[in-house]
Design an enzyme around this catalytic site. Structure first.
Site, PDB file in Angstrom:
ATOM      1  N   ASN A 103       0.882  -1.170   0.000  1.00 34.17           N
ATOM      2  CA  ASN A 103       0.000   0.000   0.000  1.00 34.17           C
ATOM      3  C   ASN A 103       0.922   1.223   0.000  1.00 34.17           C
ATOM      4  O   ASN A 103       1.495   1.579   1.016  1.00 34.17           O
ATOM      5  CB  ASN A 103      -0.883  -0.031   1.255  1.00 34.17           C
ATOM      6  CG  ASN A 103      -1.886   1.108   1.260  1.00 34.17           C
ATOM      7  OD1 ASN A 103      -1.823   2.019   0.423  1.00 34.17           O
ATOM      8  ND2 ASN A 103      -2.800   1.073   2.204  1.00 34.17           N
TER       9      ASN A 103
ATOM     10  N   ARG B  20      -2.582  -2.095  -3.482  1.00 31.71           N
ATOM     11  CA  ARG B  20      -3.826  -1.342  -3.277  1.00 31.71           C
ATOM     12  C   ARG B  20      -3.781  -0.116  -4.185  1.00 31.71           C
ATOM     13  O   ARG B  20      -2.824   0.662  -4.149  1.00 31.71           O
ATOM     14  CB  ARG B  20      -3.930  -0.901  -1.821  1.00 31.71           C
ATOM     15  CG  ARG B  20      -5.145  -0.057  -1.617  1.00 31.71           C
ATOM     16  CD  ARG B  20      -5.224   0.529  -0.250  1.00 31.71           C
ATOM     17  NE  ARG B  20      -6.449   1.297  -0.159  1.00 31.71           N
ATOM     18  CZ  ARG B  20      -6.564   2.403   0.545  1.00 31.71           C
ATOM     19  NH1 ARG B  20      -5.556   2.873   1.227  1.00 31.71           N
ATOM     20  NH2 ARG B  20      -7.712   3.041   0.569  1.00 31.71           N
TER      21      ARG B  20
ATOM     22  N   HIS C  24     -13.383   2.093  -0.122  1.00 28.57           N
ATOM     23  CA  HIS C  24     -13.343   1.007   0.876  1.00 28.57           C
ATOM     24  C   HIS C  24     -13.908  -0.286   0.294  1.00 28.57           C
ATOM     25  O   HIS C  24     -14.364  -1.162   1.049  1.00 28.57           O
ATOM     26  CB  HIS C  24     -14.192   1.341   2.128  1.00 28.57           C
ATOM     27  CG  HIS C  24     -13.647   2.425   2.994  1.00 28.57           C
ATOM     28  ND1 HIS C  24     -14.470   3.324   3.617  1.00 28.57           N
ATOM     29  CD2 HIS C  24     -12.385   2.747   3.355  1.00 28.57           C
ATOM     30  CE1 HIS C  24     -13.744   4.160   4.343  1.00 28.57           C
ATOM     31  NE2 HIS C  24     -12.466   3.834   4.189  1.00 28.57           N
TER      32      HIS C  24
ATOM     33  N   HIS D 274     -18.407   0.373   7.550  1.00 30.90           N
ATOM     34  CA  HIS D 274     -16.961   0.485   7.778  1.00 30.90           C
ATOM     35  C   HIS D 274     -16.743   1.824   8.475  1.00 30.90           C
ATOM     36  O   HIS D 274     -16.852   2.886   7.856  1.00 30.90           O
ATOM     37  CB  HIS D 274     -16.221   0.426   6.432  1.00 30.90           C
ATOM     38  CG  HIS D 274     -14.730   0.595   6.550  1.00 30.90           C
ATOM     39  ND1 HIS D 274     -13.844  -0.431   6.282  1.00 30.90           N
ATOM     40  CD2 HIS D 274     -13.981   1.656   6.911  1.00 30.90           C
ATOM     41  CE1 HIS D 274     -12.607   0.003   6.480  1.00 30.90           C
ATOM     42  NE2 HIS D 274     -12.660   1.275   6.851  1.00 30.90           N
ATOM     43  N   LEU D 275     -16.465   1.764   9.785  1.00 32.81           N
ATOM     44  CA  LEU D 275     -16.365   2.999  10.580  1.00 32.81           C
ATOM     45  C   LEU D 275     -14.955   3.119  11.151  1.00 32.81           C
ATOM     46  O   LEU D 275     -14.605   2.443  12.127  1.00 32.81           O
ATOM     47  CB  LEU D 275     -17.391   2.973  11.731  1.00 32.81           C
ATOM     48  CG  LEU D 275     -18.846   2.643  11.350  1.00 32.81           C
ATOM     49  CD1 LEU D 275     -19.714   2.534  12.601  1.00 32.81           C
ATOM     50  CD2 LEU D 275     -19.407   3.696  10.407  1.00 32.81           C
TER      51      LEU D 275
ATOM     52  N   ARG E 246     -13.360  14.617   8.015  1.00 34.26           N
ATOM     53  CA  ARG E 246     -14.147  14.952   6.808  1.00 34.26           C
ATOM     54  C   ARG E 246     -15.613  15.174   7.165  1.00 34.26           C
ATOM     55  O   ARG E 246     -16.157  14.478   8.017  1.00 34.26           O
ATOM     56  CB  ARG E 246     -14.050  13.814   5.787  1.00 34.26           C
ATOM     57  CG  ARG E 246     -12.707  13.759   5.105  1.00 34.26           C
ATOM     58  CD  ARG E 246     -12.597  12.545   4.217  1.00 34.26           C
ATOM     59  NE  ARG E 246     -11.573  11.643   4.710  1.00 34.26           N
ATOM     60  CZ  ARG E 246     -11.426  10.370   4.329  1.00 34.26           C
ATOM     61  NH1 ARG E 246     -12.241   9.856   3.447  1.00 34.26           N
ATOM     62  NH2 ARG E 246     -10.457   9.636   4.831  1.00 34.26           N
TER      63      ARG E 246
ATOM     64  N   ARG F  33     -11.717   7.878  20.455  1.00 30.91           N
ATOM     65  CA  ARG F  33     -11.484   7.624  21.883  1.00 30.91           C
ATOM     66  C   ARG F  33     -11.396   8.939  22.654  1.00 30.91           C
ATOM     67  O   ARG F  33     -11.952   9.074  23.742  1.00 30.91           O
ATOM     68  CB  ARG F  33     -10.203   6.796  22.077  1.00 30.91           C
ATOM     69  CG  ARG F  33     -10.410   5.359  21.630  1.00 30.91           C
ATOM     70  CD  ARG F  33      -9.116   4.643  21.408  1.00 30.91           C
ATOM     71  NE  ARG F  33      -8.449   5.137  20.211  1.00 30.91           N
ATOM     72  CZ  ARG F  33      -7.506   4.498  19.554  1.00 30.91           C
ATOM     73  NH1 ARG F  33      -7.096   3.330  19.983  1.00 30.91           N
ATOM     74  NH2 ARG F  33      -6.965   5.010  18.476  1.00 30.91           N
TER      75      ARG F  33
ATOM     76  N   GLY G  95     -16.113   0.632  14.317  1.00 29.33           N
ATOM     77  CA  GLY G  95     -17.132  -0.419  14.188  1.00 29.33           C
ATOM     78  C   GLY G  95     -16.791  -1.665  14.990  1.00 29.33           C
ATOM     79  O   GLY G  95     -17.662  -2.308  15.574  1.00 29.33           O
TER      80      GLY G  95
ATOM     81  N   GLU H 209      -8.125  -5.887   4.968  1.00 28.28           N
ATOM     82  CA  GLU H 209      -7.984  -5.490   3.572  1.00 28.28           C
ATOM     83  C   GLU H 209      -6.753  -6.120   2.922  1.00 28.28           C
ATOM     84  O   GLU H 209      -6.792  -6.486   1.747  1.00 28.28           O
ATOM     85  CB  GLU H 209      -7.922  -3.953   3.483  1.00 28.28           C
ATOM     86  CG  GLU H 209      -9.304  -3.340   3.700  1.00 28.28           C
ATOM     87  CD  GLU H 209      -9.275  -1.854   4.016  1.00 28.28           C
ATOM     88  OE1 GLU H 209      -8.950  -1.511   5.166  1.00 28.28           O
ATOM     89  OE2 GLU H 209      -9.591  -1.057   3.130  1.00 28.28           O
TER      90      GLU H 209
HETATM   91  P1  ADP Z   1      -8.275   4.098   9.361  1.00 25.82           P
HETATM   92  O1  ADP Z   1      -9.453   4.637   8.603  1.00 25.82           O
HETATM   93  O2  ADP Z   1      -7.175   5.109   9.531  1.00 25.82           O
HETATM   94  O3  ADP Z   1      -7.797   2.735   8.934  1.00 25.82           O
HETATM   95  P2  ADP Z   1      -9.168   2.727  11.771  1.00 25.82           P
HETATM   96  O4  ADP Z   1     -10.043   1.733  11.107  1.00 25.82           O
HETATM   97  O5  ADP Z   1      -7.916   2.250  12.427  1.00 25.82           O
HETATM   98  O6  ADP Z   1      -8.847   3.961  10.843  1.00 25.82           O
HETATM   99  O7  ADP Z   1     -10.064   3.468  12.900  1.00 25.82           O
HETATM  100  C1  ADP Z   1      -9.563   4.511  13.652  1.00 25.82           C
HETATM  101  C2  ADP Z   1     -10.679   5.009  14.579  1.00 25.82           C
HETATM  102  O8  ADP Z   1     -11.094   3.926  15.430  1.00 25.82           O
HETATM  103  C3  ADP Z   1     -10.228   6.146  15.472  1.00 25.82           C
HETATM  104  O9  ADP Z   1     -11.233   7.145  15.543  1.00 25.82           O
HETATM  105  C4  ADP Z   1     -10.121   5.457  16.830  1.00 25.82           C
HETATM  106  O10 ADP Z   1     -10.362   6.328  17.899  1.00 25.82           O
HETATM  107  C5  ADP Z   1     -11.229   4.431  16.721  1.00 25.82           C
HETATM  108  N1  ADP Z   1     -11.056   3.393  17.750  1.00 25.82           N
HETATM  109  C6  ADP Z   1     -10.084   2.478  17.871  1.00 25.82           C
HETATM  110  N2  ADP Z   1     -10.262   1.737  18.993  1.00 25.82           N
HETATM  111  C7  ADP Z   1     -11.369   2.220  19.597  1.00 25.82           C
HETATM  112  C8  ADP Z   1     -12.079   1.915  20.801  1.00 25.82           C
HETATM  113  N3  ADP Z   1     -11.667   0.932  21.600  1.00 25.82           N
HETATM  114  N4  ADP Z   1     -13.182   2.622  21.084  1.00 25.82           N
HETATM  115  C9  ADP Z   1     -13.601   3.617  20.289  1.00 25.82           C
HETATM  116  N5  ADP Z   1     -12.993   3.963  19.158  1.00 25.82           N
HETATM  117  C10 ADP Z   1     -11.886   3.284  18.804  1.00 25.82           C
END
Ligand code: ADP
Length: 411
Positions: A7, A90, A179, A207-208, A240, A284, A332, A384
């Site tokens: 990537n 990717r 995604h 996908h969050l 965003r 977080r 998520g 992924e």
């Molecule tokens: P990316 O889109 O950069 O790949 P990720 O899928 O790693 O991002 O997601 C990052 C998000 O997930 C951040 O907002 C992070 O705070 C949130 N996150 C990770 N662990 C937790 C948790 N235990 N509780 C709440 N949010 C979390």
């Protein structure tokens, strides 16, 4: 068969070497600060982890450094670079040119270059990474796996914007969606876990993460998705804005005398959780401050939750019902409190949450809906890189049957 997944970003290369025999990750890491001072390679295998600090001028030097460490006589995981059977890359944007993963050749490279105007920040470094691998690993097939490909099944009424049609005809302005690798992967995993063929199921995949999108997957095909022409549309994200009235940027630009680039930065980098909480783009941090009573952090959470619920309703309508809802990516998979609030009082959609189960599922597979809930809600960790490796293996096997008897491909 061992597949190297790459990537490649503007100043970084993330990599994962996967053995397809048992889907083991042999090594993984990231090379950062390519072309600027302080280049560093973080390299992990098994439980061992080490850091290499050395100037890396460009992506070609970067790929060379990664391969040098994969084949390092003491620390490496490969005896010889010829053990790499294929490289899966990717690639963010394929426009309307590719509907699936393809093996790279000169024609494909030209097509990827033609897509640069659609993703001016992402496609050029993706292409540079492919060019470097083609030069360094001669004879090894490279595959391009696109973020947009899975969504190419959307019907025109989902992908054409209601602006003058000539913008689609002349500039290919339409919904593409992103995604795709993740939505595709978790939807198929969900069908497997559910025990029914995917072509019999309607699935909504959420996908969050820092970037977020929701997709309606009807009988295995993406029929609508929240991201659009760019990854700015749809849900509120880390930085965003997601869906807003398109008149807002026009109003701000006119009234504050802001130029296009500044407006672009505001919408992409200073909005979302960051913009509303005025604190952080990281979920977080937003939770921590909301718990302490910070009203901006609380509002940021409320907006995100409200908007996820709206999309769940919308996509249930689009498919005339859903069988499964999937939560994936950083938020998520881990944010039990957000899931609880998103899924509260959604029995109108057939969703009944099991609060106790939900509280227990963090970063792992789990069913969080109540037994007997008409819609099954699952948490499925996305992967992924594995999906890129799977698709690369498939396309290599389809298109080069028996070309390397007994070699790395046959392993
Ligand atoms: P990316 O889109 O950069 O790949 P990720 O899928 O790693 O991002 O997601 C990052 C998000 O997930 C951040 O907002 C992070 O705070 C949130 N996150 C990770 N662990 C937790 C948790 N235990 N509780 C709440 N949010 C979390």
């Amino acid at each position: 068969m061992k597949i190297l997944v790459i990537n490649s970003g503007s100043s970084s290369i993330k990599f994962k070497l996967i053995s397809m025999r048992n889907r083991d990750v042999l090594a993984t890491g990231v090379l950062e600060r390519i072309g600027i001072t302080g280049s560093r390679l973080e390299f992990r295998q098994d439980t061992k982890e080490y850091l290499v600090e050395r100037p890396v001028k460009n992506h070609e030097e970067g790929i060379n450094l990664i391969i040098e460490h994969l084949t390092h006589p003491q620390k490496g995981v490969l005896k010889d670079r010829r053990e790499i059977a294929a490289v899966g890359h990717r690639v963010v944007h394929a426009g309307e040119k590719f509907h699936r993963t393809v093996l790279i050749n000169d024609l494909v490279m030209n097509a990827l270059r033609e897509c640069i105007p659609l993703a001016p920040l992402h496609n050029p470094p993706n292409i540079t990474g492919i060019e470097a691998c083609r030069r360094i690993l001669q004879g090894v097939p490279n595959a391009a796996v696109f973020d947009t490909a899975f969504h190419q099944t959307m019907p025109p009424h989902a992908f054409v914007y209601p602006i003058p049609y000539t913008y689609y005809e002349d500039y290919r302005i339409r919904r593409y969606g992103f995604h795709g690798t993740s939505h595709d992967y978790v939807a198929r995993q969900a069908a497997l876990k559910f025990g029914k063929p995917i072509h019999t199921l309607n699935i909504i995949t959420c996908h969050l993460g820092n970037g977020s999108s929701i997709t309606a997957v009807e009988k295995g095909r993406s029929v609508d998705t929240s991201m659009g022409f760019t990854p700015l549309e749809g849900l509120m994200m880390g930085t965003r804005c997601g869906d807003i009235d398109p008149a807002i940027p026009l109003y701000i630009m006119r009234n504050q005398g802001i130029g296009v680039d500044e407006m672009d930065r505001i919408l992409n980098k200073r909005s979302g959780l960051q913009g509303v909480s005025q604190l952080s783009s990281d979920m977080r941090d937003v939770h921590t401050r909301a718990d302490e009573g910070d009203p901006h952090a609380g509002l940021a959470l409320n907006i995100l939750i409200h908007r996820i619920r709206k999309y769940l309703g919308a996509y249930t309508a689009v498919m005339n019902g859903a069988d499964i809802v999937v939560f994936t990516a950083g938020i998520g998979e881990n944010d039990t409190r957000l899931r609880e609030r998103v899924l509260d009082r959604l029995d109108c959609l057939g969703i009944q949450l099991d609060q106790e189960r939900n509280a227990l599922v963090k970063g792992d597979f789990g069913i969080i809906s109540a037994p007997g809930s008409p819609v099954t809600v699952m948490v499925i960790p996305t992967n992924e890189e594995l999906e890129i490796a799977e698709q690369t293996m498939k396309v290599v096997r389809e298109q080069s049957p028996g070309t390397v008897p007994g070699g790395a491909l046959a392993e």
